[in-house]
Design a protein around this motif. Structure first.
Motif, PDB file in Angstrom:
ATOM      1  N   ASN A 138     -28.515  30.934  18.297  1.00 51.49           N
ATOM      2  CA  ASN A 138     -28.336  29.797  19.212  1.00 51.49           C
ATOM      3  C   ASN A 138     -28.915  30.217  20.562  1.00 51.49           C
ATOM      4  N   VAL A 139     -28.793  29.382  21.566  1.00 51.42           N
ATOM      5  CA  VAL A 139     -29.383  29.743  22.862  1.00 51.42           C
ATOM      6  C   VAL A 139     -28.581  30.871  23.514  1.00 51.42           C
ATOM      7  N   THR A 140     -27.277  30.884  23.278  1.00 48.90           N
ATOM      8  CA  THR A 140     -26.430  31.956  23.807  1.00 48.90           C
ATOM      9  C   THR A 140     -26.943  33.309  23.322  1.00 48.90           C
ATOM     10  N   ASP A 141     -27.255  33.373  22.044  1.00 44.24           N
ATOM     11  CA  ASP A 141     -27.767  34.595  21.433  1.00 44.24           C
ATOM     12  C   ASP A 141     -29.115  34.976  22.070  1.00 44.24           C
TER      13      ASP A 141
ATOM     14  N   GLU B 138     -25.148  26.836  36.265  1.00 39.31           N
ATOM     15  CA  GLU B 138     -25.394  27.376  34.916  1.00 39.31           C
ATOM     16  C   GLU B 138     -24.215  27.163  33.973  1.00 39.31           C
ATOM     17  N   HIS B 139     -24.546  26.996  32.714  1.00 42.15           N
ATOM     18  CA  HIS B 139     -23.572  27.058  31.613  1.00 42.15           C
ATOM     19  C   HIS B 139     -23.078  28.514  31.529  1.00 42.15           C
ATOM     20  N   HIS B 140     -21.869  28.713  31.072  1.00 44.78           N
ATOM     21  CA  HIS B 140     -21.333  30.079  30.984  1.00 44.78           C
ATOM     22  C   HIS B 140     -22.265  31.011  30.205  1.00 44.78           C
TER      23      HIS B 140
ATOM     24  N   SER C 259     -29.039  20.643  33.748  1.00 49.72           N
ATOM     25  CA  SER C 259     -27.611  20.977  33.781  1.00 49.72           C
ATOM     26  C   SER C 259     -26.838  20.141  32.762  1.00 49.72           C
ATOM     27  N   ASN C 260     -26.033  20.811  31.944  1.00 49.33           N
ATOM     28  CA  ASN C 260     -25.256  20.080  30.940  1.00 49.33           C
ATOM     29  C   ASN C 260     -24.093  19.322  31.566  1.00 49.33           C
ATOM     30  N   ALA C 261     -23.640  19.758  32.749  1.00 49.52           N
ATOM     31  CA  ALA C 261     -22.478  19.120  33.371  1.00 49.52           C
ATOM     32  C   ALA C 261     -22.887  18.008  34.330  1.00 49.52           C
TER      33      ALA C 261
ATOM     34  N   ILE D 153     -35.902  30.510  31.384  1.00 52.29           N
ATOM     35  CA  ILE D 153     -35.409  29.135  31.504  1.00 52.29           C
ATOM     36  C   ILE D 153     -34.524  28.825  30.298  1.00 52.29           C
ATOM     37  N   ASP D 154     -33.297  28.351  30.595  1.00 56.20           N
ATOM     38  CA  ASP D 154     -32.385  27.889  29.547  1.00 56.20           C
ATOM     39  C   ASP D 154     -32.708  26.418  29.289  1.00 56.20           C
ATOM     40  N   GLY D 155     -33.364  26.165  28.166  1.00 61.48           N
ATOM     41  CA  GLY D 155     -33.819  24.805  27.866  1.00 61.48           C
ATOM     42  C   GLY D 155     -32.896  24.039  26.932  1.00 61.48           C
ATOM     43  N   ALA D 156     -31.632  24.498  26.806  1.00 62.54           N
ATOM     44  CA  ALA D 156     -30.720  23.889  25.827  1.00 62.54           C
ATOM     45  C   ALA D 156     -30.581  22.382  26.007  1.00 62.54           C
ATOM     46  N   GLN D 157     -30.617  21.920  27.271  1.00 67.38           N
ATOM     47  CA  GLN D 157     -30.430  20.478  27.520  1.00 67.38           C
ATOM     48  C   GLN D 157     -31.745  19.794  27.883  1.00 67.38           C
ATOM     49  N   ALA D 158     -32.865  20.485  27.689  1.00 66.96           N
ATOM     50  CA  ALA D 158     -34.147  19.907  28.114  1.00 66.96           C
ATOM     51  C   ALA D 158     -35.029  19.487  26.942  1.00 66.96           C
TER      52      ALA D 158
ATOM     53  N   PHE E  74     -33.848  27.691  23.565  1.00 69.39           N
ATOM     54  CA  PHE E  74     -33.100  26.471  23.247  1.00 69.39           C
ATOM     55  C   PHE E  74     -32.313  26.668  21.964  1.00 69.39           C
ATOM     56  N   THR E  75     -31.546  25.650  21.612  1.00 69.64           N
ATOM     57  CA  THR E  75     -30.612  25.758  20.498  1.00 69.64           C
ATOM     58  C   THR E  75     -30.868  24.599  19.530  1.00 69.64           C
ATOM     59  N   GLY E  76     -30.820  24.864  18.222  1.00 66.02           N
ATOM     60  CA  GLY E  76     -31.239  23.869  17.236  1.00 66.02           C
ATOM     61  C   GLY E  76     -30.364  22.633  17.145  1.00 66.02           C
ATOM     62  N   HIS E  77     -29.033  22.829  17.294  1.00 63.72           N
ATOM     63  CA  HIS E  77     -28.127  21.712  17.007  1.00 63.72           C
ATOM     64  C   HIS E  77     -28.113  20.633  18.091  1.00 63.72           C
ATOM     65  N   LYS E  78     -28.708  20.930  19.241  1.00 62.69           N
ATOM     66  CA  LYS E  78     -28.813  19.876  20.261  1.00 62.69           C
ATOM     67  C   LYS E  78     -30.148  19.135  20.133  1.00 62.69           C
ATOM     68  N   LEU E  79     -30.988  19.623  19.225  1.00 66.35           N
ATOM     69  CA  LEU E  79     -32.315  19.026  19.002  1.00 66.35           C
ATOM     70  C   LEU E  79     -32.350  18.374  17.607  1.00 66.35           C
TER      71      LEU E  79
ATOM     72  N   VAL F 199     -16.862  11.045  23.807  1.00 66.26           N
ATOM     73  CA  VAL F 199     -17.437  11.709  24.983  1.00 66.26           C
ATOM     74  C   VAL F 199     -16.797  13.090  25.058  1.00 66.26           C
ATOM     75  N   ARG F 200     -17.405  13.984  25.807  1.00 66.82           N
ATOM     76  CA  ARG F 200     -16.757  15.282  25.983  1.00 66.82           C
ATOM     77  C   ARG F 200     -15.971  15.258  27.282  1.00 66.82           C
ATOM     78  N   THR F 201     -14.802  15.879  27.254  1.00 65.45           N
ATOM     79  CA  THR F 201     -14.027  16.034  28.486  1.00 65.45           C
ATOM     80  C   THR F 201     -13.729  17.513  28.660  1.00 65.45           C
TER      81      THR F 201
ATOM     82  N   ALA G 100     -15.157  13.640  32.537  1.00 69.28           N
ATOM     83  CA  ALA G 100     -15.521  13.035  31.254  1.00 69.28           C
ATOM     84  C   ALA G 100     -17.041  12.944  31.294  1.00 69.28           C
ATOM     85  N   ARG G 101     -17.689  13.181  30.169  1.00 68.70           N
ATOM     86  CA  ARG G 101     -19.148  13.204  30.176  1.00 68.70           C
ATOM     87  C   ARG G 101     -19.719  12.436  28.998  1.00 68.70           C
ATOM     88  N   ALA G 102     -20.549  11.445  29.325  1.00 73.48           N
ATOM     89  CA  ALA G 102     -21.308  10.761  28.274  1.00 73.48           C
ATOM     90  C   ALA G 102     -22.701  11.367  28.277  1.00 73.48           C
TER      91      ALA G 102
HETATM   92  N1  7TS Z   1     -26.934  26.363  27.954  1.00 67.95           N
HETATM   93  C1  7TS Z   1     -26.721  25.065  28.227  1.00 67.95           C
HETATM   94  C2  7TS Z   1     -27.417  24.426  29.388  1.00 67.95           C
HETATM   95  C3  7TS Z   1     -25.876  24.327  27.392  1.00 67.95           C
HETATM   96  O1  7TS Z   1     -25.674  23.030  27.649  1.00 67.95           O
HETATM   97  C4  7TS Z   1     -25.239  24.957  26.289  1.00 67.95           C
HETATM   98  C5  7TS Z   1     -24.269  24.224  25.408  1.00 67.95           C
HETATM   99  C6  7TS Z   1     -25.521  26.298  26.043  1.00 67.95           C
HETATM  100  C7  7TS Z   1     -26.356  26.971  26.914  1.00 67.95           C
HETATM  101  C8  7TS Z   1     -24.946  27.032  24.863  1.00 67.95           C
HETATM  102  O2  7TS Z   1     -25.442  26.520  23.667  1.00 67.95           O
HETATM  103  P1  7TS Z   1     -25.054  27.224  22.272  1.00 67.95           P
HETATM  104  O3  7TS Z   1     -25.747  26.428  21.228  1.00 67.95           O
HETATM  105  O4  7TS Z   1     -25.544  28.621  22.357  1.00 67.95           O
HETATM  106  O5  7TS Z   1     -23.569  27.143  22.186  1.00 67.95           O
HETATM  107  N2  7TS Z   1     -23.631  23.146  26.018  1.00 67.95           N
HETATM  108  C9  7TS Z   1     -22.565  22.469  25.535  1.00 67.95           C
HETATM  109  C10 7TS Z   1     -22.058  21.335  26.149  1.00 67.95           C
HETATM  110  O6  7TS Z   1     -22.527  20.832  27.168  1.00 67.95           O
HETATM  111  N3  7TS Z   1     -21.001  20.882  25.447  1.00 67.95           N
HETATM  112  O7  7TS Z   1     -20.827  21.686  24.395  1.00 67.95           O
HETATM  113  C11 7TS Z   1     -21.784  22.682  24.443  1.00 67.95           C
END
Ligand code: 7TS
Length: 418
Positions: free
Chosen positions: A105-108, A134-136, A186-188, A211-216, A234-239, A370-372, A390-392
């Motif tokens: 995943n992108v974290t990895d 940043e995401h954690h 930004s995911n938030a 660049i963390d492209g998870a949300q791009a 980036f991460t597959g499950h968001k694509l 939605v996610r909260t 709350a996030r749509a």
């Molecule tokens: N970076 C960003 C910008 C993200 O939005 C997320 C996941 C990650 C990294 C981590 O992705 P993973 O696939 O490695 O877990 N963001 C979210 C979110 O916004 N709600 O659930 C997961």
């Protein structure tokens, strides 16, 4: 040629109903007897039938372990896996297939760089630059590295709209700056960062940037050569692909000088107790049996997205975001968190004094997902002095009618508590 003829024709609008028919979950699932309104795509997006069928075909007729068999199935699976790598390379416009590493995943992917580059090339007193949004996943691996090396994390601030304060970002650089890692979107907050400029500034100081492209990647076309970033992940499950697979792009010269992240099979050329030699890139970073089925299915998700067209997706999502922003803003007591000039289709909000978890629960009663919470971006929540939102988060299969349902449901929440 006339001026009109020279203009590029606007892409035809999306046929959203036809697209929705490709996503079985959108029609098969009902929530409390109501149609599912899935607005949690930022957490994980749904898979079209084409991707599900690709998974089934692989498992039914192609599965074996890869890179290690002379037999028919192993060769078939290896070819499909390596073809998936080529699809990802084209999708990101990378120069070479060997610059694409499959991760889980992108974290990895971020951990791989923190380990493979950071542990090898950063030392005491060195500095790593990130942003406040940043995401954690793009904070904690760097903190762990800092702890281990005695390095320091420097954070570029964001303003009230949720944009990086670029002058402050530029001011963070000094001779001790050794690495930068920033999110594209930004995911938030939904903010689209000016990554081209951020990359240019980092390079002006001779510093590599990730660049963390998870949300791009699901919202806009990406060209890593034109951006000139050193790493992109980036991460597959968001694509619209499966869970369990992610991608790290890295410039070949950097990947080559990095340390492997994990040791094991497939990442070596030869092993002896006296000395082991590592495999070439990208295999040096793919120890053990990789997510074969997931990578192959991810490639079919990429094919699907490209067939729909990222320009058309972006245009449709702009409409969804515009309509959602206007509709929610019109409701008494609703506060939108994240009002950057450039935004992807992510809308974080607050309804009066109602806790976002209660908002989410009431929306769920209406079938709306939605996610909260803090969205794994607690520093963003701290910046705005709130515990959660709350996030749509929208995808190209969402409709304006679904946005109206969201607004009606939020109005109901506001009335109940207001
Ligand atoms: N970076 C960003 C910008 C993200 O939005 C997320 C996941 C990650 C990294 C981590 O992705 P993973 O696939 O490695 O877990 N963001 C979210 C979110 O916004 N709600 O659930 C997961």
């Amino acid at each position: 040629m006339s001026a009109v003829a020279r203009q590029t024709p606007a892409p035809a609008a999306l046929d959203v109903e036809r697209i929705r028919a490709d996503f079985p979950i959108l029609s098969e699932v009902r929530v409390h007897g109501k149609p599912l309104v899935y607005l949690d795509n930022g957490a994980s997006a749904q898979m079209p039938r084409q991707v599900i069928e690709r998974l089934v075909r692989y498992q039914t007729r192609e599965h074996a372990n890869i890179h290690r068999g002379v037999h028919y199935l192993s060769a078939l699976a290896t070819d499909a896996y390596e073809a998936a790598r080529a699809t990802v390379r084209r999708f990101l416009h990378a120069r070479e297939d060997r610059e694409i590493v499959f991760t889980s995943n992108v974290t990895d992917a971020i951990n791989l760089v923190a380990h493979g580059y950071g542990r090898a090339f950063l030392g005491e007193g060195d500095e790593i630059v990130i942003t406040h949004m940043e995401h954690h996943a793009n904070i904690v691996p760097w903190q762990m590295l800092c702890e281990e090396k005695g390095a320091k994390l420097r954070v570029a601030p964001i303003d009230d709209a949720g944009e990086v304060v670029m002058e402050e970002y530029g001011r963070l650089f000094n001779p001790r700056t050794k690495f930068v890692s920033v999110t594209h979107v930004s995911n938030a907050l939904g903010t689209i960062n000016p990554v081209r400029e951020m990359i240019a500034i980092a390079h002006r100081h001779g510093v590599p940037i990730m660049i963390d492209g998870a949300q791009a990647v699901q919202h806009m076309p990406i060209d890593v050569q034109s951006l000139d970033c050193d790493f992109y992940a980036f991460t597959g499950h968001k694509l619209f692909g499966p869970t369990g697979v992610g991608v790290l792009y890295g410039k070949a010269a950097l990947l080559e000088k990095m340390r492997p992240f994990r040791g094991g099979g497939d990442m070596i050329l030869s092993v002896a107790f006296e000395k082991t030699t590592y495999n070439t890139i990208p295999f040096k970073f793919e120890a053990g049996t990789p997510p074969i089925a997931q990578a192959i299915a991810l490639a079919s998700a990429i094919d699907y997205v490209q067939q729909v067209g990222l320009e058309r997706i972006a245009a449709h999502e702009r409409e969804l975001l515009r309509h959602a922003t206007e509709s929610l803003r019109a409701i008494d007591g609703v506060r939108i968190i994240g009002t950057a000039r450039e935004k992807a289709a992510v809308l974080s909000f607050y309804v009066g004094d109602v806790h976002p978890h209660d908002v989410g629960t009431l929306l769920n009663d209406d079938g709306i997902a939605v996610r909260t919470g803090h969205h794994c971006a607690q520093p963003v929540m701290q910046r705005y002095g709130i515990p959660a939102t709350a996030r749509a988060s929208f995808a190209f299969y969402n409709t304006l009618d679904e946005v109206d349902k969201l607004a009606a449901s939020v109005r109901r929440v506001q009335k109940l508590f207001g």
